[in-house]
Scaffold this motif. Structure first.
Motif, PDB file in Angstrom:
ATOM      1  N   GLY A 265     -96.171 -10.907  -8.118  1.00 48.79           N
ATOM      2  CA  GLY A 265     -96.501 -10.096  -9.402  1.00 48.79           C
ATOM      3  C   GLY A 265     -95.287  -9.038  -8.151  1.00 48.79           C
ATOM      4  O   GLY A 265     -95.729  -8.504  -9.018  1.00 48.79           O
ATOM      5  N   GLY A 266     -94.068  -9.402  -7.808  1.00 49.29           N
ATOM      6  CA  GLY A 266     -93.394  -8.678  -7.886  1.00 49.29           C
ATOM      7  C   GLY A 266     -93.637  -7.482  -6.394  1.00 49.29           C
ATOM      8  O   GLY A 266     -92.548  -7.175  -6.567  1.00 49.29           O
ATOM      9  N   ASP A 267     -94.954  -7.418  -5.682  1.00 46.95           N
ATOM     10  CA  ASP A 267     -94.473  -7.144  -4.280  1.00 46.95           C
ATOM     11  C   ASP A 267     -93.722  -7.389  -3.438  1.00 46.95           C
ATOM     12  O   ASP A 267     -93.307  -8.345  -3.472  1.00 46.95           O
TER      13      ASP A 267
ATOM     14  N   GLY B  74    -107.028 -16.220  -0.326  1.00 43.69           N
ATOM     15  CA  GLY B  74    -107.640 -15.274  -1.504  1.00 43.69           C
ATOM     16  C   GLY B  74    -107.154 -14.149  -2.157  1.00 43.69           C
ATOM     17  O   GLY B  74    -105.776 -14.483  -2.740  1.00 43.69           O
ATOM     18  N   ALA B  75    -107.322 -12.556  -2.021  1.00 39.67           N
ATOM     19  CA  ALA B  75    -105.669 -11.983  -3.196  1.00 39.67           C
ATOM     20  C   ALA B  75    -104.580 -11.041  -1.824  1.00 39.67           C
ATOM     21  O   ALA B  75    -104.375 -10.593  -2.385  1.00 39.67           O
ATOM     22  N   GLU B  76    -105.228 -12.353  -0.064  1.00 39.39           N
ATOM     23  CA  GLU B  76    -104.077 -11.839   0.908  1.00 39.39           C
ATOM     24  C   GLU B  76    -103.136 -12.292   0.509  1.00 39.39           C
ATOM     25  O   GLU B  76    -103.064 -13.658   0.992  1.00 39.39           O
ATOM     26  N   PRO B  77    -101.559 -12.059   0.372  1.00 34.39           N
ATOM     27  CA  PRO B  77    -100.509 -12.916  -0.360  1.00 34.39           C
ATOM     28  C   PRO B  77     -99.536 -13.004   2.257  1.00 34.39           C
ATOM     29  O   PRO B  77    -100.189 -12.224   2.626  1.00 34.39           O
ATOM     30  N   THR B  78     -99.224 -14.099   2.197  1.00 37.61           N
ATOM     31  CA  THR B  78     -99.262 -14.944   3.134  1.00 37.61           C
ATOM     32  C   THR B  78     -97.865 -15.308   3.085  1.00 37.61           C
ATOM     33  O   THR B  78     -96.952 -15.477   2.129  1.00 37.61           O
ATOM     34  N   VAL B  79     -97.478 -15.330   4.669  1.00 39.07           N
ATOM     35  CA  VAL B  79     -96.367 -16.983   4.831  1.00 39.07           C
ATOM     36  C   VAL B  79     -96.656 -17.368   6.022  1.00 39.07           C
ATOM     37  O   VAL B  79     -97.549 -17.566   6.833  1.00 39.07           O
TER      38      VAL B  79
END
Length: 113
Positions: free
Chosen positions: A40-42, A67-72
């Motif tokens: 998404g570019g964030d 879910g909607a939480e970006p992770t590594v």
């Protein structure tokens, strides 16, 4: 009243050189920082040290989401960390430091305390 930004920002790389869904490691001051860009570019910045192994490897982790939480996910033991908060989503109470990050004039910049 004028607010003055007293944080010290360090250029890590150009935004275009940071591939989506990948991380890069950078030395910012005395901190090893893992910087990530999502599809998404964030852009996000975490400490690069995996708290479970002690190795500086989070920048090589697998970027995704819960879910909607970006992770590594750590490349060693696969624990998943929020890119927003640094909290480990698999082990409550464990977290890595999160750093301020911004894109300015096409460069990714990180500020560490």
């Amino acid at each position: 009243m004028t607010v003055i930004d007293v944080r010290l920002w360090t250029v890590v790389c150009s935004y275009d050189r940071l591939p989506p869904e990948r991380g890069v490691a950078a030395l910012v001051g005395d901190a090893q920082v893992a910087v990530f860009r999502t599809f998404g570019g964030d852009v996000f910045a975490l400490d690069n040290r995996d708290p479970f192994s002690g190795a500086y490897v989070l920048s090589r982790g697998i970027v995704g989401s819960r879910g909607a939480e970006p992770t590594v996910a750590s490349p060693l033991h696969k624990q998943v960390f929020s890119l927003v908060t640094g909290e480990c989503l698999d082990e409550p109470g464990v977290a890595v430091p999160v750093y301020e990050v911004r894109v300015r004039d096409g460069d990714v910049e990180v500020a560490v305390p």
